[in-house]
Scaffold this motif. Sequence first.
Motif, PDB file in Angstrom:
ATOM      1  N   GLY A  46     -43.545  22.524  35.805  1.00 55.91           N
ATOM      2  CA  GLY A  46     -43.320  22.788  37.089  1.00 55.91           C
ATOM      3  C   GLY A  46     -43.225  21.515  37.731  1.00 55.91           C
ATOM      4  N   LEU A  47     -43.852  20.513  37.506  1.00 56.60           N
ATOM      5  CA  LEU A  47     -43.488  19.233  38.031  1.00 56.60           C
ATOM      6  C   LEU A  47     -42.227  18.833  37.806  1.00 56.60           C
ATOM      7  CD1 LEU A  47     -47.054  17.509  36.702  1.00 56.60           C
ATOM      8  CD2 LEU A  47     -46.434  18.137  39.106  1.00 56.60           C
ATOM      9  N   ALA A  48     -41.692  18.808  36.694  1.00 57.16           N
ATOM     10  CA  ALA A  48     -40.233  18.188  36.300  1.00 57.16           C
ATOM     11  C   ALA A  48     -39.320  19.089  37.186  1.00 57.16           C
ATOM     12  CB  ALA A  48     -39.918  18.536  34.845  1.00 57.16           C
ATOM     13  N   SER A  49     -39.516  20.479  37.516  1.00 57.74           N
ATOM     14  CA  SER A  49     -38.646  21.103  38.223  1.00 57.74           C
ATOM     15  C   SER A  49     -38.676  20.718  39.903  1.00 57.74           C
ATOM     16  CB  SER A  49     -38.895  22.431  38.276  1.00 57.74           C
ATOM     17  OG  SER A  49     -40.208  22.871  38.689  1.00 57.74           O
ATOM     18  N   ALA A  50     -39.670  19.886  40.346  1.00 56.54           N
ATOM     19  CA  ALA A  50     -39.849  19.556  41.610  1.00 56.54           C
ATOM     20  C   ALA A  50     -39.046  18.390  41.919  1.00 56.54           C
ATOM     21  CB  ALA A  50     -41.241  19.275  41.753  1.00 56.54           C
ATOM     22  N   HIS A  51     -38.033  17.750  41.190  1.00 60.85           N
ATOM     23  CA  HIS A  51     -37.301  16.705  41.517  1.00 60.85           C
ATOM     24  C   HIS A  51     -36.110  17.122  42.663  1.00 60.85           C
ATOM     25  CE1 HIS A  51     -39.798  14.459  38.657  1.00 60.85           C
ATOM     26  NE2 HIS A  51     -38.676  14.551  37.629  1.00 60.85           N
ATOM     27  N   VAL A  52     -35.793  16.271  43.131  1.00 56.66           N
ATOM     28  CA  VAL A  52     -34.557  16.307  43.973  1.00 56.66           C
ATOM     29  C   VAL A  52     -33.378  16.474  42.966  1.00 56.66           C
ATOM     30  CG1 VAL A  52     -32.887  15.658  45.843  1.00 56.66           C
ATOM     31  CG2 VAL A  52     -35.575  15.576  46.134  1.00 56.66           C
ATOM     32  N   THR A  53     -32.362  17.516  43.367  1.00 60.17           N
ATOM     33  CA  THR A  53     -31.462  17.698  42.116  1.00 60.17           C
ATOM     34  C   THR A  53     -29.983  17.905  42.682  1.00 60.17           C
ATOM     35  OG1 THR A  53     -31.801  19.847  41.702  1.00 60.17           O
ATOM     36  CG2 THR A  53     -32.939  18.400  40.356  1.00 60.17           C
ATOM     37  N   ALA A  54     -28.790  17.668  42.116  1.00 56.66           N
ATOM     38  CA  ALA A  54     -27.732  17.923  42.733  1.00 56.66           C
ATOM     39  C   ALA A  54     -26.965  18.857  41.783  1.00 56.66           C
ATOM     40  CB  ALA A  54     -26.773  16.515  42.910  1.00 56.66           C
ATOM     41  N   SER A  55     -26.295  19.584  42.204  1.00 52.88           N
ATOM     42  CA  SER A  55     -25.728  20.875  41.587  1.00 52.88           C
ATOM     43  C   SER A  55     -24.204  21.251  42.159  1.00 52.88           C
ATOM     44  CB  SER A  55     -26.232  21.968  41.105  1.00 52.88           C
ATOM     45  OG  SER A  55     -26.548  22.637  42.373  1.00 52.88           O
ATOM     46  N   THR A  56     -23.186  21.700  41.324  1.00 58.61           N
ATOM     47  CA  THR A  56     -21.952  22.165  41.456  1.00 58.61           C
ATOM     48  C   THR A  56     -21.869  23.511  41.400  1.00 58.61           C
ATOM     49  OG1 THR A  56     -20.781  21.368  39.454  1.00 58.61           O
ATOM     50  CG2 THR A  56     -20.949  19.803  41.632  1.00 58.61           C
ATOM     51  N   PRO A  57     -20.987  24.440  42.072  1.00 54.52           N
ATOM     52  CA  PRO A  57     -20.858  25.671  41.678  1.00 54.52           C
ATOM     53  C   PRO A  57     -19.887  25.943  40.046  1.00 54.52           C
ATOM     54  CG  PRO A  57     -19.182  25.005  43.419  1.00 54.52           C
ATOM     55  CD  PRO A  57     -20.286  24.143  43.217  1.00 54.52           C
ATOM     56  N   GLY A  58     -19.440  25.016  39.973  1.00 57.79           N
ATOM     57  CA  GLY A  58     -18.537  24.963  38.485  1.00 57.79           C
ATOM     58  C   GLY A  58     -18.268  23.542  38.031  1.00 57.79           C
ATOM     59  N   ASN A  59     -17.659  23.260  37.159  1.00 55.76           N
ATOM     60  CA  ASN A  59     -17.548  21.733  36.462  1.00 55.76           C
ATOM     61  C   ASN A  59     -16.883  20.964  37.703  1.00 55.76           C
ATOM     62  OD1 ASN A  59     -18.383  22.325  33.966  1.00 55.76           O
ATOM     63  ND2 ASN A  59     -16.239  23.017  33.287  1.00 55.76           N
ATOM     64  N   ALA A  60     -17.487  19.770  37.818  1.00 56.75           N
ATOM     65  CA  ALA A  60     -16.947  18.815  38.599  1.00 56.75           C
ATOM     66  C   ALA A  60     -16.010  17.832  37.908  1.00 56.75           C
ATOM     67  CB  ALA A  60     -17.966  18.004  39.199  1.00 56.75           C
ATOM     68  N   VAL A  61     -14.690  18.188  38.427  1.00 55.45           N
ATOM     69  CA  VAL A  61     -13.600  17.709  37.412  1.00 55.45           C
ATOM     70  C   VAL A  61     -13.156  16.288  38.145  1.00 55.45           C
ATOM     71  CG1 VAL A  61     -11.210  18.108  36.609  1.00 55.45           C
ATOM     72  CG2 VAL A  61     -12.736  19.943  36.978  1.00 55.45           C
ATOM     73  N   GLN A  62     -12.913  15.258  37.271  1.00 59.26           N
ATOM     74  CA  GLN A  62     -12.342  13.970  37.616  1.00 59.26           C
ATOM     75  C   GLN A  62     -11.163  14.047  38.323  1.00 59.26           C
ATOM     76  OE1 GLN A  62     -12.400  11.838  33.910  1.00 59.26           O
ATOM     77  NE2 GLN A  62     -14.356  11.484  33.944  1.00 59.26           N
ATOM     78  N   GLY A  63     -10.838  13.440  39.667  1.00 60.92           N
ATOM     79  CA  GLY A  63      -9.706  13.629  40.218  1.00 60.92           C
ATOM     80  C   GLY A  63      -9.603  14.651  41.236  1.00 60.92           C
ATOM     81  N   GLY A  64     -10.740  15.670  41.216  1.00 56.98           N
ATOM     82  CA  GLY A  64     -10.754  16.940  42.001  1.00 56.98           C
ATOM     83  C   GLY A  64     -11.726  16.769  43.056  1.00 56.98           C
ATOM     84  N   TYR A  65     -11.939  17.962  43.785  1.00 52.75           N
ATOM     85  CA  TYR A  65     -12.979  17.937  44.813  1.00 52.75           C
ATOM     86  C   TYR A  65     -14.110  19.189  44.386  1.00 52.75           C
ATOM     87  CZ  TYR A  65      -9.303  15.814  47.916  1.00 52.75           C
ATOM     88  OH  TYR A  65      -8.742  15.025  48.693  1.00 52.75           O
ATOM     89  N   THR A  66     -15.065  19.148  44.992  1.00 50.88           N
ATOM     90  CA  THR A  66     -16.017  20.137  44.580  1.00 50.88           C
ATOM     91  C   THR A  66     -17.101  20.038  45.749  1.00 50.88           C
ATOM     92  OG1 THR A  66     -17.903  20.616  42.820  1.00 50.88           O
ATOM     93  CG2 THR A  66     -17.738  18.361  43.403  1.00 50.88           C
ATOM     94  N   LYS A  67     -18.090  21.026  45.715  1.00 50.42           N
ATOM     95  CA  LYS A  67     -19.056  21.385  46.636  1.00 50.42           C
ATOM     96  C   LYS A  67     -20.263  20.989  45.888  1.00 50.42           C
ATOM     97  CE  LYS A  67     -21.719  24.947  47.216  1.00 50.42           C
ATOM     98  NZ  LYS A  67     -22.293  26.335  47.592  1.00 50.42           N
ATOM     99  N   VAL A  68     -21.142  20.088  46.501  1.00 46.90           N
ATOM    100  CA  VAL A  68     -22.445  19.514  46.031  1.00 46.90           C
ATOM    101  C   VAL A  68     -23.509  19.997  46.820  1.00 46.90           C
ATOM    102  CG1 VAL A  68     -23.723  17.527  45.352  1.00 46.90           C
ATOM    103  CG2 VAL A  68     -21.261  17.532  45.130  1.00 46.90           C
TER     104      VAL A  68
END
Length: 252
Positions: free
Chosen positions: A30-52
């Motif tokens: 529970g404590l570990a899951s309380a961190h602020v985290t960043a995720s994307t809907p799919g792979n974040a590809v080098q040179g591309g665009y993504t939602k964060v």
Amino acid sequence: MSTHRFGARTLAKGGAVLATAAFLCLTTAGLASAHVTASTPGNAVQGGYTKVTLRVPNERPDAGTVKLELTLPAEYPLASVSTRPTPGWKVEAVKERLATPVKSHGREVTEAVRTVTWTADPGTRIEPGQFNEFDLSIGPLPDNTDKLVLPTKQTYDSGEVVDWNAPPPAEGGEEPERPAPVLKLVAKSGDDDHGDATATAVADDGHDDAAAGATDDTARWLGGAGLVVGALGLGLGAGAVLRSRRAGKPTA
């Protein structure tokens, strides 16, 4: 004391130890899951665009989160940064002039967004025991690193500021107390279509991310609950053995 009674008592103690260990596992998860985290809907590809998506939980039982400040890495300037409206929050993206201009889609970029700040409207906050998500679209992603470290400051209405800025540990190292969110990047392959990926990232409303997060959390808690139930069962079984031996009844 007979050997059978000693064995039953030892088994019962072992069950109690397992139950305690399972409870500690649940608490730690529970404590570990309380961190602020960043995720994307799919792979974040080098040179591309993504939602964060920044997922921000409220860790304090007596205060609410009212401000979030994200810092984008100066060493990997992003030519395009756009934010998504979050009900009840104002967002501001601040640009800085680049020491060295970069090329993006055939044009020279001389400045880039360095900070994005979300500030709650009066009467709005992330309540204790709740979380909120904040979205932005970024790109082109750098092609000379496999991750972006995104330091983030979380401000509570009590005045406390929690700085999630610790870099990721070396492989096998212990996780820091306040790790910065990290966005992992993957190398471009021949099948990657950055235009489609961008459209998907911008159009995605975050429900898939939320569902995935809920599934992960549920799996974690169910797994821990299974440990607790198993440990309790072991303890009850040991107690039954002890009682039956005291009553002089045979056991299977």
